[in-house]
Motif scaffolding. Sequence first.
Motif, mmCIF file in Angstrom:
data_model
loop_
_atom_site.group_PDB
_atom_site.id
_atom_site.type_symbol
_atom_site.label_atom_id
_atom_site.label_comp_id
_atom_site.label_asym_id
_atom_site.label_seq_id
_atom_site.Cartn_x
_atom_site.Cartn_y
_atom_site.Cartn_z
ATOM 1 N N ARG A 294 36.893 17.658 12.913
ATOM 2 C CA ARG A 294 35.658 18.028 13.612
ATOM 3 C C ARG A 294 35.162 16.802 14.349
ATOM 4 N NH1 ARG A 294 30.034 18.585 13.379
ATOM 5 N NH2 ARG A 294 29.269 20.684 13.903
ATOM 6 N N ASP A 295 35.587 16.650 15.596
ATOM 7 C CA ASP A 295 35.239 15.459 16.369
ATOM 8 C C ASP A 295 35.750 14.206 15.661
ATOM 9 O OD1 ASP A 295 34.228 14.263 18.614
ATOM 10 O OD2 ASP A 295 32.202 14.030 17.819
ATOM 11 N N GLY A 296 36.969 14.284 15.159
ATOM 12 C CA GLY A 296 37.565 13.242 14.348
ATOM 13 C C GLY A 296 38.169 13.874 13.103
ATOM 14 N N LEU A 297 38.744 13.062 12.240
ATOM 15 C CA LEU A 297 39.415 13.570 11.042
ATOM 16 C C LEU A 297 38.791 12.945 9.799
ATOM 17 C CD1 LEU A 297 41.844 15.107 9.707
ATOM 18 C CD2 LEU A 297 43.127 12.974 9.940
ATOM 19 N N THR A 298 38.441 13.799 8.828
ATOM 20 C CA THR A 298 37.960 13.339 7.526
ATOM 21 C C THR A 298 38.868 13.904 6.446
ATOM 22 O OG1 THR A 298 35.658 13.288 8.292
ATOM 23 C CG2 THR A 298 36.029 13.309 5.913
ATOM 24 N N VAL A 299 39.382 13.018 5.603
ATOM 25 C CA VAL A 299 40.233 13.421 4.479
ATOM 26 C C VAL A 299 39.504 13.064 3.197
ATOM 27 C CG1 VAL A 299 42.499 13.258 3.415
ATOM 28 C CG2 VAL A 299 42.267 12.904 5.883
ATOM 29 N N ALA A 300 38.996 14.097 2.512
ATOM 30 C CA ALA A 300 38.283 13.895 1.242
ATOM 31 C C ALA A 300 39.274 14.131 0.105
ATOM 32 C CB ALA A 300 37.109 14.851 1.148
ATOM 33 N N TRP A 301 39.800 13.028 -0.442
ATOM 34 C CA TRP A 301 40.822 13.110 -1.479
ATOM 35 C C TRP A 301 40.197 13.531 -2.805
ATOM 36 C CZ3 TRP A 301 45.781 12.738 0.042
ATOM 37 C CH2 TRP A 301 46.034 12.117 1.280
ATOM 38 N N LYS A 302 40.983 14.196 -3.633
ATOM 39 C CA LYS A 302 40.486 14.669 -4.923
ATOM 40 C C LYS A 302 40.124 13.517 -5.862
ATOM 41 C CE LYS A 302 40.930 19.099 -4.109
ATOM 42 N NZ LYS A 302 41.994 19.933 -4.666
ATOM 43 N N ASN A 303 40.680 12.318 -5.605
ATOM 44 C CA ASN A 303 40.363 11.159 -6.446
ATOM 45 C C ASN A 303 39.064 10.467 -6.041
ATOM 46 O OD1 ASN A 303 40.981 9.731 -4.125
ATOM 47 N ND2 ASN A 303 42.879 8.837 -4.933
ATOM 48 N N GLY A 304 38.376 11.025 -5.026
ATOM 49 C CA GLY A 304 37.100 10.469 -4.602
ATOM 50 C C GLY A 304 37.152 9.621 -3.350
ATOM 51 N N ARG A 305 38.325 9.186 -2.931
ATOM 52 C CA ARG A 305 38.437 8.395 -1.710
ATOM 53 C C ARG A 305 38.244 9.278 -0.495
ATOM 54 N NH1 ARG A 305 43.835 7.006 -1.306
ATOM 55 N NH2 ARG A 305 44.265 7.708 0.816
ATOM 56 N N VAL A 306 37.600 8.750 0.523
ATOM 57 C CA VAL A 306 37.413 9.466 1.779
ATOM 58 C C VAL A 306 37.944 8.603 2.920
ATOM 59 C CG1 VAL A 306 35.758 10.481 3.383
ATOM 60 C CG2 VAL A 306 35.382 10.699 0.916
ATOM 61 N N ASP A 307 38.895 9.133 3.670
ATOM 62 C CA ASP A 307 39.440 8.456 4.847
ATOM 63 C C ASP A 307 38.908 9.145 6.096
ATOM 64 O OD1 ASP A 307 40.942 6.765 3.236
ATOM 65 O OD2 ASP A 307 42.698 8.089 3.278
ATOM 66 N N GLN A 308 38.487 8.340 7.068
ATOM 67 C CA GLN A 308 37.963 8.887 8.316
ATOM 68 C C GLN A 308 38.680 8.251 9.502
ATOM 69 O OE1 GLN A 308 33.639 8.262 7.665
ATOM 70 N NE2 GLN A 308 33.508 10.501 7.680
ATOM 71 N N PHE A 309 38.955 9.064 10.495
ATOM 72 C CA PHE A 309 39.635 8.610 11.702
ATOM 73 C C PHE A 309 38.826 9.096 12.899
ATOM 74 C CE2 PHE A 309 42.615 9.226 8.293
ATOM 75 C CZ PHE A 309 43.436 8.104 8.336
ATOM 76 N N GLU A 310 38.290 8.160 13.658
ATOM 77 C CA GLU A 310 37.463 8.510 14.806
ATOM 78 C C GLU A 310 38.329 8.937 15.983
ATOM 79 O OE1 GLU A 310 34.614 5.638 15.947
ATOM 80 O OE2 GLU A 310 33.664 5.526 13.969
ATOM 81 N N GLU A 311 37.825 9.915 16.726
ATOM 82 C CA GLU A 311 38.534 10.370 17.923
ATOM 83 C C GLU A 311 38.262 9.417 19.078
ATOM 84 O OE1 GLU A 311 41.305 11.867 18.999
ATOM 85 O OE2 GLU A 311 40.668 13.358 17.531
ATOM 86 N N ARG A 312 39.140 9.401 20.043
ATOM 87 C CA ARG A 312 38.939 8.573 21.229
ATOM 88 C C ARG A 312 37.769 9.088 22.064
ATOM 89 N NH1 ARG A 312 44.194 10.079 21.077
ATOM 90 N NH2 ARG A 312 45.722 8.517 20.458
ATOM 91 N N ARG A 313 37.172 8.188 22.819
ATOM 92 C CA ARG A 313 36.134 8.555 23.770
ATOM 93 C C ARG A 313 36.541 8.009 25.128
ATOM 94 N NH1 ARG A 313 35.261 11.170 20.132
ATOM 95 N NH2 ARG A 313 33.425 11.361 18.800
ATOM 96 N N ALA A 314 36.366 8.815 26.164
ATOM 97 C CA ALA A 314 36.703 8.350 27.508
ATOM 98 C C ALA A 314 35.860 9.099 28.517
ATOM 99 C CB ALA A 314 38.186 8.568 27.807
ATOM 100 N N ALA A 315 35.428 8.394 29.537
ATOM 101 C CA ALA A 315 34.674 9.027 30.618
ATOM 102 C C ALA A 315 35.641 9.785 31.508
ATOM 103 C CB ALA A 315 33.941 7.970 31.431
ATOM 104 N N SER A 316 35.182 10.927 32.030
ATOM 105 C CA SER A 316 36.031 11.739 32.894
ATOM 106 C C SER A 316 35.160 12.591 33.795
ATOM 107 C CB SER A 316 36.947 12.644 32.069
ATOM 108 O OG SER A 316 37.591 13.597 32.884
ATOM 109 N N GLY A 317 35.685 12.900 34.982
ATOM 110 C CA GLY A 317 35.003 13.827 35.864
ATOM 111 C C GLY A 317 35.147 15.259 35.407
ATOM 112 N N GLY A 318 36.038 15.500 34.415
ATOM 113 C CA GLY A 318 36.218 16.835 33.865
ATOM 114 C C GLY A 318 35.188 17.124 32.794
ATOM 115 N N ARG A 319 35.237 18.313 32.247
ATOM 116 C CA ARG A 319 34.275 18.698 31.220
ATOM 117 C C ARG A 319 34.590 17.987 29.913
ATOM 118 N NH1 ARG A 319 35.707 23.884 33.511
ATOM 119 N NH2 ARG A 319 34.130 24.512 35.014
ATOM 120 N N VAL A 320 33.556 17.543 29.214
ATOM 121 C CA VAL A 320 33.747 16.710 28.038
ATOM 122 C C VAL A 320 34.519 17.434 26.938
ATOM 123 C CG1 VAL A 320 31.546 17.359 26.987
ATOM 124 C CG2 VAL A 320 32.574 15.152 26.430
#
Length: 342
Positions: A258-284
């Motif tokens: 959801r606008d990036g990746l979140t992995v909530a592991w059963k052992n309590g660890r949470v890994d997050q990966f942010e999505e890229r951002r870039a300006a564009s003349g197209g629709r966001v």
Amino acid sequence: MSVKRAAIVGWGDVATVHREAIDAIEGVDLVGVVDIDPARRAAATADLGVPAFATVTELVDAVQPDVVHITTPHDQHISATLEAARLGVHVIQEKPLAAHLDDAQRLVDADLPAGVKVGICFQNRYNVSSVELRRLLDSGELGEIHGAYASVVWTRTADYYRAKPWRASQEHAGGGLLINQAIHTLDLVQWMLGEVTGVDGRVAAHKFADVTEVEDTAEILFTHASGVQTSFYGTLTAPQNRPVELELDAENAYVTVRDGLTVAWKNGRVDQFEERRAASGGRVYWGVSHELFIRDFYARVDDPEPFWIGPAEAMPALRMLKQTYQSSALAGSAGPGAATLD
């Protein structure tokens, strides 16, 4: 890579994103545009400073491009792609593969000149979240997948369809929400979780039935060959565009795209990966991975192997949505989108 000559076929909305990518990639030069509309040809020449032509054949004869980018309405994809490929020109084609299955199959089955590549723009496979989730699935770290959920909840207006009537036409668009907005998410669902062997879905036009022949809303249960099921909901009736969602309930983690990746592991660890951002003349909401897809295509264009997201690879997502229309029709759903497989 030697300098490649690029051209765009169809000077419309998404062509802007392709032009930006061409401009950003060193060693790729835009040399021409094709559009059947004289006013758009004139606008393209004025905006870009390159010649514009009425047909792909005229373009190829005049400026000899190495690659053409097909950004036409859906029902014009296959004819333009086949025309270019049969002239020995590589093709980057926007989604969907085609408006209708029989046209799509023509391209899948086509006997093209040796070495000619065709890539279909499922650029969301290049998103950070997609790449990382596919790595996790391939590694087995997530364990057994119990089920999945996906959604595309966006907004449109009646004027969106009135501005370009082909979008509202079953014949020309091949469908509505599913083929025009949600097809990227359907592609990710089957790419991540495997072949879809069962489709039970309904489509409807809740908000735009007075201006369109196609659906603005869909709810579907997909069954994969593994037995895993994906629940999907999509609509264009929301007040604002929401982030596309893909969630996996796995043995070892709960995964959320959801606008990036979140992995909530059963052992309590949470890994997050942010999505890229870039300006564009197209629709966001088109995302930021078009350029990555296009860069990858040009980087591989001289390789002997076919491009990895070719016509056959793009076919499953088209089948999924067409089977949804058939499921809806067989269930007696009336109105837009209640079409049989075509």
